[in-house]
Design an enzyme around this catalytic site. Structure first.
Site, PDB file in Angstrom:
ATOM      1  N   CYS A 110     -60.059 -11.679  73.160  1.00  0.00           N
ATOM      2  CA  CYS A 110     -59.857 -11.791  71.630  1.00  0.00           C
ATOM      3  C   CYS A 110     -60.711 -10.298  71.197  1.00  0.00           C
ATOM      4  CB  CYS A 110     -60.509 -12.839  71.052  1.00  0.00           C
ATOM      5  SG  CYS A 110     -62.287 -13.068  71.137  1.00  0.00           S
TER       6      CYS A 110
ATOM      7  N   CYS B  15     -65.354 -19.458  70.861  1.00  0.00           N
ATOM      8  CA  CYS B  15     -66.000 -18.521  69.771  1.00  0.00           C
ATOM      9  C   CYS B  15     -67.657 -19.189  69.948  1.00  0.00           C
ATOM     10  CB  CYS B  15     -65.585 -18.721  68.421  1.00  0.00           C
ATOM     11  SG  CYS B  15     -63.750 -18.721  68.415  1.00  0.00           S
TER      12      CYS B  15
HETATM   13 FE1  FES Z   1     -62.668 -14.810  69.863  1.00  0.00          FE
HETATM   14 FE2  FES Z   1     -63.247 -16.372  67.787  1.00  0.00          FE
HETATM   15  S1  FES Z   1     -61.324 -15.658  68.560  1.00  0.00           S
HETATM   16  S2  FES Z   1     -64.667 -15.490  69.310  1.00  0.00           S
END
Ligand code: FES
Length: 149
Positions: free
Chosen positions: A33, A102
């Site tokens: 991400c 996360c």
């Molecule tokens: Fe990667 Fe939240 S989407 S840490």
């Protein structure tokens, strides 16, 4: 979708910033991400006196780092080590499954800061493993990641 606590910690994150001359600093990221989290700890006589963070990431990453710093302040190193991503999620009254990774970033950032502290002081913290800079690798082995959700 998000609990009130998540929204509160996202809108009003606690302990944002950095600690000058921190006892330990840990940076971790998730290559998938692209989010990055940095945690600073001030440790005196085995107690975490202060914790701050800087997060370049999604709202859940901000909320989980805010909660993780709140959870470790005032704790011993051993107690802080017991703080898992699950305890962070519970303290936030839950996170959607796709956002669990996360919270893993928050757990790993605290571990990375403790690792840095141990290295600087030439000590071994029992039960603490060398953190991975890219938490995404870890997710695959732990089965807690976004791609497995
Ligand atoms: Fe990667 Fe939240 S989407 S840490």
């Amino acid at each position: 979708m998000y609990s009130e606590k998540v929204m509160d910690h996202f809108m009003n994150p606690r302990n944002v910033g950095e600690i000058e001359e921190a006892s330990g600093v840990g940076t971790v990221g998730n290559a998938k991400c692209g989010d990055i989290m940095k945690v600073y700890l001030k440790i005196e006589e085995g107690i975490i006196q202060d914790a701050k963070f800087k997060t370049f990431g999604c709202g859940a990453a901000v909320a989980t780092s805010s909660m993780a710093t709140e959870l470790v302040i005032g704790k011993t190193i051993e107690e802080a080590l017991k703080m898992t991503n699950k305890s962070v999620v519970e303290a936030l009254d839950g996170l959607p499954p796709v956002k669990i990774h996360c919270s893993l970033l928050a757990e790993e950032a605290v571990h990375a800061a403790l690792w840095d502290y141990a290295k600087k002081n030439n000590i071994i913290i029992e039960g603490l493993e060398e953190p991975k800079e890219d938490v995404h690798d870890h997710e695959h082995t732990e089965g807690a990641g976004c791609c497995n959700a």
